[in-house]
Write an enzyme that holds these catalytic residues in place. Sequence first.
Site, short mmCIF file in Angstrom:
data_model
loop_
_atom_site.label_atom_id
_atom_site.label_comp_id
_atom_site.label_asym_id
_atom_site.label_seq_id
_atom_site.Cartn_x
_atom_site.Cartn_y
_atom_site.Cartn_z
N ILE A 64 -18.38 52.62 63.31
CA ILE A 64 -18.18 52.27 64.72
C ILE A 64 -19.57 52.81 65.62
CG2 ILE A 64 -15.81 51.80 64.97
CD1 ILE A 64 -15.48 54.56 66.30
N SER A 127 -4.67 59.52 73.63
CA SER A 127 -4.10 60.71 73.28
C SER A 127 -3.43 61.68 74.12
CB SER A 127 -5.10 61.66 72.52
OG SER A 127 -4.69 62.80 72.28
N TYR A 151 -12.32 67.37 71.56
CA TYR A 151 -11.48 66.10 71.15
C TYR A 151 -10.69 65.66 72.35
CZ TYR A 151 -7.81 63.25 69.46
OH TYR A 151 -6.97 62.04 69.19
N ARG A 219 6.97 69.92 70.45
CA ARG A 219 6.20 68.63 70.33
C ARG A 219 7.00 67.51 70.31
NH1 ARG A 219 2.92 71.74 71.40
NH2 ARG A 219 0.84 72.04 70.83
#
Length: 327
Positions: A64, A127, A151, A219
Amino acid sequence: MLDKLQNKTVLVTGGAGFIGSNLCETLLSNNIKTICLDNFATGKKENIQPFLKDKNFKLVEGDIRNLEDCHTACNNVDYVLHQAALGSVPRSIKDPITTNDVNVSGFLNMLVAARDANVERFVYAASSSTYGDHEALPKVEDTIGKPLSPYAITKYVNELYADIFNKSYGLNTIGLRYFNVFGRRQDPDGAYAAVIPLFVKQFINHESPMINGDGSFSRDFTYIDNVVQMNMLAITTTNKKALNTVYNVAYGDRTTLLELTELLKKHLSDFDDTIKNVSIKHRENRVGDIPHSLASVDKAKKLLNYNPKFNINDGIKEAVVWYWKNL
């Protein structure tokens, strides 16, 4: 739900990866033309090996970060499920430049290629890291904090670019903020393996998993089938109010790391009773990690009719069976 995709073509970037290969499998099982774009940096050829003989499947080996590869993959495509990215907070802290090249420059290339190909809809992997230092729970889409890692910055930039491409060029987009996805084909190997496949492999080998901190961090672990459901809803919805926004993709419940290890022990012990005796070890918390994560999935339920079928227990039970057969 997928009837409207008959005679349509769907491009899955990162289609040889964990999530991407599961999306390809679902599309192909519904007789939908599927193109996979992957450079195999993190994706695995064995993940797509069963698809290579399917007349509806096409593999484009490319990157990509190369605009020409993106244009090639997008040629005559109706929908894009963009999963290609370089994941992992620790990896981004160690090598922010490569993370940015893939996740930002690569993402922009895909948006340009999708725009040029007149793609009907561009659905992309966002995310939960975008919530950053915002402490309130559950996480609601409209309220985020400051990113805590390179990130996280890249994934937030994706959302900004998607919004601009809709406003500037009319490209319809949907962002899916994944919360700790796990399940079949998630790689247990490598320096940046996710916690569940890593712990499963260690338990199977009778090795003690290493928990960061005291194990109280929690989480919203999300089984792969819930994620597949959301992607399919995102590309098939006819609700115009559901477009050009972002959604949490989760179950809507949280599990501590200690609770997770007990669940893994419980279900793995069905295959090897001695696993329940494997001890747990601890080390310092990891830089860039948030203490707790819990998603509100009300928006997805309201606008996309999202109905997650797998809670953490059911997901772990399914995942463990797959790992036991394949590790």
